[in-house]
Motif scaffolding. Structure first.
Motif, PDB file in Angstrom:
ATOM      1  N   ASP A  91       0.868  -1.185   0.000  1.00  0.00           N
ATOM      2  CA  ASP A  91       0.000   0.000   0.000  1.00  0.00           C
ATOM      3  C   ASP A  91       0.903   1.233   0.000  1.00  0.00           C
ATOM      4  O   ASP A  91       1.504   1.556   1.025  1.00  0.00           O
ATOM      5  CB  ASP A  91      -0.899  -0.004   1.233  1.00  0.00           C
ATOM      6  CG  ASP A  91      -1.885   1.164   1.251  1.00  0.00           C
ATOM      7  OD1 ASP A  91      -1.738   2.087   0.422  1.00  0.00           O
ATOM      8  OD2 ASP A  91      -2.794   1.151   2.093  1.00  0.00           O
ATOM      9  N   PRO A  92       1.021   1.934  -1.127  1.00  0.00           N
ATOM     10  CA  PRO A  92       1.919   3.094  -1.199  1.00  0.00           C
ATOM     11  C   PRO A  92       1.577   4.193  -0.197  1.00  0.00           C
ATOM     12  O   PRO A  92       2.427   5.012   0.136  1.00  0.00           O
ATOM     13  CB  PRO A  92       1.742   3.597  -2.635  1.00  0.00           C
ATOM     14  CG  PRO A  92       1.221   2.420  -3.388  1.00  0.00           C
ATOM     15  CD  PRO A  92       0.359   1.679  -2.409  1.00  0.00           C
ATOM     16  N   SER A  93       0.327   4.213   0.294  1.00  0.00           N
ATOM     17  CA  SER A  93      -0.077   5.288   1.204  1.00  0.00           C
ATOM     18  C   SER A  93       0.380   5.043   2.632  1.00  0.00           C
ATOM     19  O   SER A  93       0.420   5.974   3.442  1.00  0.00           O
ATOM     20  CB  SER A  93      -1.599   5.450   1.175  1.00  0.00           C
ATOM     21  OG  SER A  93      -2.235   4.310   1.721  1.00  0.00           O
ATOM     22  N   THR A  94       0.734   3.804   2.968  1.00  0.00           N
ATOM     23  CA  THR A  94       1.118   3.512   4.351  1.00  0.00           C
ATOM     24  C   THR A  94       2.415   2.729   4.489  1.00  0.00           C
ATOM     25  O   THR A  94       3.109   2.869   5.493  1.00  0.00           O
ATOM     26  CB  THR A  94       0.007   2.711   5.063  1.00  0.00           C
ATOM     27  OG1 THR A  94      -0.209   1.477   4.371  1.00  0.00           O
ATOM     28  CG2 THR A  94      -1.286   3.504   5.125  1.00  0.00           C
ATOM     29  N   ASP A  95       2.742   1.886   3.516  1.00  0.00           N
ATOM     30  CA  ASP A  95       3.905   1.012   3.665  1.00  0.00           C
ATOM     31  C   ASP A  95       5.212   1.760   3.436  1.00  0.00           C
ATOM     32  O   ASP A  95       5.302   2.626   2.558  1.00  0.00           O
ATOM     33  CB  ASP A  95       3.819  -0.173   2.697  1.00  0.00           C
ATOM     34  CG  ASP A  95       2.723  -1.149   3.086  1.00  0.00           C
ATOM     35  OD1 ASP A  95       2.414  -1.234   4.278  1.00  0.00           O
ATOM     36  OD2 ASP A  95       2.173  -1.807   2.191  1.00  0.00           O
ATOM     37  N   GLU A  96       6.213   1.398   4.226  1.00  0.00           N
ATOM     38  CA  GLU A  96       7.542   2.000   4.124  1.00  0.00           C
ATOM     39  C   GLU A  96       8.415   1.108   3.246  1.00  0.00           C
ATOM     40  O   GLU A  96       8.678  -0.041   3.579  1.00  0.00           O
ATOM     41  CB  GLU A  96       8.145   2.110   5.525  1.00  0.00           C
ATOM     42  CG  GLU A  96       9.548   2.687   5.553  1.00  0.00           C
ATOM     43  CD  GLU A  96      10.122   2.656   6.955  1.00  0.00           C
ATOM     44  OE1 GLU A  96       9.940   3.648   7.676  1.00  0.00           O
ATOM     45  OE2 GLU A  96      10.736   1.642   7.314  1.00  0.00           O
ATOM     46  N   ILE A  97       8.854   1.653   2.117  1.00  0.00           N
ATOM     47  CA  ILE A  97       9.642   0.895   1.155  1.00  0.00           C
ATOM     48  C   ILE A  97      11.064   1.443   1.129  1.00  0.00           C
ATOM     49  O   ILE A  97      11.263   2.647   0.953  1.00  0.00           O
ATOM     50  CB  ILE A  97       9.052   0.992  -0.271  1.00  0.00           C
ATOM     51  CG1 ILE A  97       7.529   0.769  -0.243  1.00  0.00           C
ATOM     52  CG2 ILE A  97       9.745   0.000  -1.201  1.00  0.00           C
ATOM     53  CD1 ILE A  97       7.099  -0.556   0.289  1.00  0.00           C
ATOM     54  N   ILE A  98      12.039   0.556   1.309  1.00  0.00           N
ATOM     55  CA  ILE A  98      13.451   0.957   1.323  1.00  0.00           C
ATOM     56  C   ILE A  98      14.208   0.115   0.310  1.00  0.00           C
ATOM     57  O   ILE A  98      14.104  -1.108   0.303  1.00  0.00           O
ATOM     58  CB  ILE A  98      14.061   0.780   2.726  1.00  0.00           C
ATOM     59  CG1 ILE A  98      13.340   1.693   3.731  1.00  0.00           C
ATOM     60  CG2 ILE A  98      15.548   1.077   2.719  1.00  0.00           C
ATOM     61  CD1 ILE A  98      13.834   1.559   5.154  1.00  0.00           C
ATOM     62  N   ILE A 154       5.927  16.879   8.868  1.00  0.00           N
ATOM     63  CA  ILE A 154       5.073  16.824  10.053  1.00  0.00           C
ATOM     64  C   ILE A 154       5.924  16.654  11.311  1.00  0.00           C
ATOM     65  O   ILE A 154       6.876  15.867  11.331  1.00  0.00           O
ATOM     66  CB  ILE A 154       4.069  15.660   9.933  1.00  0.00           C
ATOM     67  CG1 ILE A 154       3.012  15.995   8.868  1.00  0.00           C
ATOM     68  CG2 ILE A 154       3.409  15.346  11.270  1.00  0.00           C
ATOM     69  CD1 ILE A 154       2.117  14.825   8.522  1.00  0.00           C
ATOM     70  N   LEU A 155       5.557  17.378  12.356  1.00  0.00           N
ATOM     71  CA  LEU A 155       6.168  17.208  13.670  1.00  0.00           C
ATOM     72  C   LEU A 155       5.143  16.546  14.575  1.00  0.00           C
ATOM     73  O   LEU A 155       4.015  17.034  14.718  1.00  0.00           O
ATOM     74  CB  LEU A 155       6.590  18.563  14.251  1.00  0.00           C
ATOM     75  CG  LEU A 155       7.327  18.497  15.595  1.00  0.00           C
ATOM     76  CD1 LEU A 155       8.686  17.818  15.419  1.00  0.00           C
ATOM     77  CD2 LEU A 155       7.512  19.898  16.171  1.00  0.00           C
ATOM     78  N   PHE A 156       5.532  15.430  15.188  1.00  0.00           N
ATOM     79  CA  PHE A 156       4.637  14.631  16.024  1.00  0.00           C
ATOM     80  C   PHE A 156       5.236  14.508  17.416  1.00  0.00           C
ATOM     81  O   PHE A 156       6.432  14.245  17.561  1.00  0.00           O
ATOM     82  CB  PHE A 156       4.463  13.248  15.384  1.00  0.00           C
ATOM     83  CG  PHE A 156       3.613  12.283  16.163  1.00  0.00           C
ATOM     84  CD1 PHE A 156       2.347  12.635  16.609  1.00  0.00           C
ATOM     85  CD2 PHE A 156       4.068  10.999  16.429  1.00  0.00           C
ATOM     86  CE1 PHE A 156       1.554  11.733  17.314  1.00  0.00           C
ATOM     87  CE2 PHE A 156       3.286  10.088  17.128  1.00  0.00           C
ATOM     88  CZ  PHE A 156       2.024  10.462  17.570  1.00  0.00           C
ATOM     89  N   VAL A 184      -3.312  12.291   7.212  1.00  0.00           N
ATOM     90  CA  VAL A 184      -2.991  13.015   5.983  1.00  0.00           C
ATOM     91  C   VAL A 184      -3.146  12.047   4.817  1.00  0.00           C
ATOM     92  O   VAL A 184      -2.979  10.830   4.982  1.00  0.00           O
ATOM     93  CB  VAL A 184      -1.551  13.579   5.995  1.00  0.00           C
ATOM     94  CG1 VAL A 184      -1.405  14.665   7.048  1.00  0.00           C
ATOM     95  CG2 VAL A 184      -0.531  12.485   6.224  1.00  0.00           C
ATOM     96  N   LYS A 185      -3.484  12.566   3.634  1.00  0.00           N
ATOM     97  CA  LYS A 185      -3.679  11.690   2.478  1.00  0.00           C
ATOM     98  C   LYS A 185      -2.359  11.235   1.883  1.00  0.00           C
ATOM     99  O   LYS A 185      -2.290  10.195   1.222  1.00  0.00           O
ATOM    100  CB  LYS A 185      -4.513  12.401   1.413  1.00  0.00           C
ATOM    101  CG  LYS A 185      -3.864  13.659   0.844  1.00  0.00           C
ATOM    102  CD  LYS A 185      -4.764  14.304  -0.198  1.00  0.00           C
ATOM    103  CE  LYS A 185      -4.114  15.558  -0.792  1.00  0.00           C
ATOM    104  NZ  LYS A 185      -4.971  16.197  -1.815  1.00  0.00           N
ATOM    105  N   GLU A 186      -1.283  12.015   2.121  1.00  0.00           N
ATOM    106  CA  GLU A 186       0.021  11.640   1.593  1.00  0.00           C
ATOM    107  C   GLU A 186       0.619  10.500   2.406  1.00  0.00           C
ATOM    108  O   GLU A 186       0.354  10.366   3.598  1.00  0.00           O
ATOM    109  CB  GLU A 186       0.982  12.837   1.603  1.00  0.00           C
ATOM    110  CG  GLU A 186       0.586  13.969   0.670  1.00  0.00           C
ATOM    111  CD  GLU A 186      -0.407  14.920   1.300  1.00  0.00           C
ATOM    112  OE1 GLU A 186      -0.871  15.848   0.608  1.00  0.00           O
ATOM    113  OE2 GLU A 186      -0.729  14.737   2.494  1.00  0.00           O
ATOM    114  N   ARG A 187       1.448   9.705   1.771  1.00  0.00           N
ATOM    115  CA  ARG A 187       2.173   8.639   2.461  1.00  0.00           C
ATOM    116  C   ARG A 187       3.408   9.247   3.101  1.00  0.00           C
ATOM    117  O   ARG A 187       4.312   9.704   2.413  1.00  0.00           O
ATOM    118  CB  ARG A 187       2.576   7.547   1.470  1.00  0.00           C
ATOM    119  CG  ARG A 187       3.550   6.527   2.038  1.00  0.00           C
ATOM    120  CD  ARG A 187       4.032   5.587   0.949  1.00  0.00           C
ATOM    121  NE  ARG A 187       5.105   4.736   1.446  1.00  0.00           N
ATOM    122  CZ  ARG A 187       6.381   4.872   1.139  1.00  0.00           C
ATOM    123  NH1 ARG A 187       6.753   5.820   0.313  1.00  0.00           N
ATOM    124  NH2 ARG A 187       7.289   4.062   1.628  1.00  0.00           N
TER     125      ARG A 187
END
Length: 249
Positions: free
Chosen positions: A52-59, A75-77, A102-105
């Motif tokens: 899922d490009p919107s949530t998965d971290e790809i390295i 974003i600062l969290f 946010v809609k961005e990944r």
């Protein structure tokens, strides 16, 4: 409630890599076979894996990816305790993305362990993220550690002088530190990001860290941001981050 996966967003890993301009689909399959692709912290082993490009971290080869057409988001969290610093978790635990809408990944820049609270940067700007995490950037990270016993001034030089960690013998770079209030709390500023580094430094000197809060990262501070809340960075803050990373904009 944890978000359900939308099958319509899922794409094969080779297609995603092609969309990012990393490789053709065939070459992407070869990258997977060579163990050069990581998805959410694990090596991808199936060429037909869907992500899922919107949530998965790809390295790929240690570099995070983001679709080039995405709007860049910063974003600062203020991370609470027991929140996992990953985009997804196989044990269905609370992750940082369960708190950010946010809609961005976006993905975290570096990691805070589950128990550590405080300042965390998230972005989809892969170039900036990679440069900030590279040791050559010397990004300053500031922490306040609550210890199980009072920390004596006689150990400050040993703490800050570039010690060897007791568990592995690994040497850490010199840092800055200051004993606060009654001595149970210590402010620490480091430029490295070794796994559990601050906790291991104090353990080497015989202290247990009962609470650890990162109060600043690359000059960013939580300020009025409550635990569990987030905000977008200002344009000036983004410019300062790029300057620290050596990026001309």
């Amino acid at each position: 409630m944890r978000k359900q996966i939308d099958d319509n967003r899922m794409v094969r890993i080779n297609k995603y890599l092609a969309m990012c301009g990393v490789a053709s689909r065939r070459s992407a399959d070869e990258l997977v076979a060579a163990g050069r692709i990581m998805v959410n912290g694990k090596i991808a082993v199936e060429a037909g894996l869907k992500i899922d490009p919107s949530t998965d971290e790809i390295i790929v080869d240690g570099r995070m990816l983001a679709l080039p057409e995405q709007k860049k988001v910063y974003i600062l969290f203020n991370k609470p305790k027991n929140v996992i610093t990953t985009n997804s978790d196989e044990k269905n635990r609370d992750t940082v993305l369960d708190h950010i809408s946010v809609k961005e990944r976006v993905y975290p820049v570096g990691r805070l362990d589950r128990k550590t609270t405080g300042v965390l940067l998230l972005t989809n700007d892969g170039n900036l993220a990679n440069k900030l995490m590279h040791p050559s950037s010397n990004v300053k990270k500031e922490y306040i550690a609550l210890l199980d016993n009072r920390f004596p001034h006689t150990l400050l030089l040993q703490l800050t002088g570039g010690m060897r960690l007791r568990d592995t013998g690994e040497k850490v770079m010199p840092c800055q530190a200051k004993i606060l209030d009654d001595g149970l709390q210590v402010w620490l500023s480091i430029h490295e990001g070794k796994n559990h580094q601050v906790r291991r430094m104090f353990e080497t000197l015989g202290f247990e860290v009962r609470r650890l809060d990162r109060v600043a990262y690359a000059g960013l501070k939580a300020g009025d941001l409550r635990r569990g809340d987030w905000r977008y960075l200002s344009r000036r803050e983004v410019q300062q981050l790029n300057q620290q990373a050596g990026i001309r904009i």
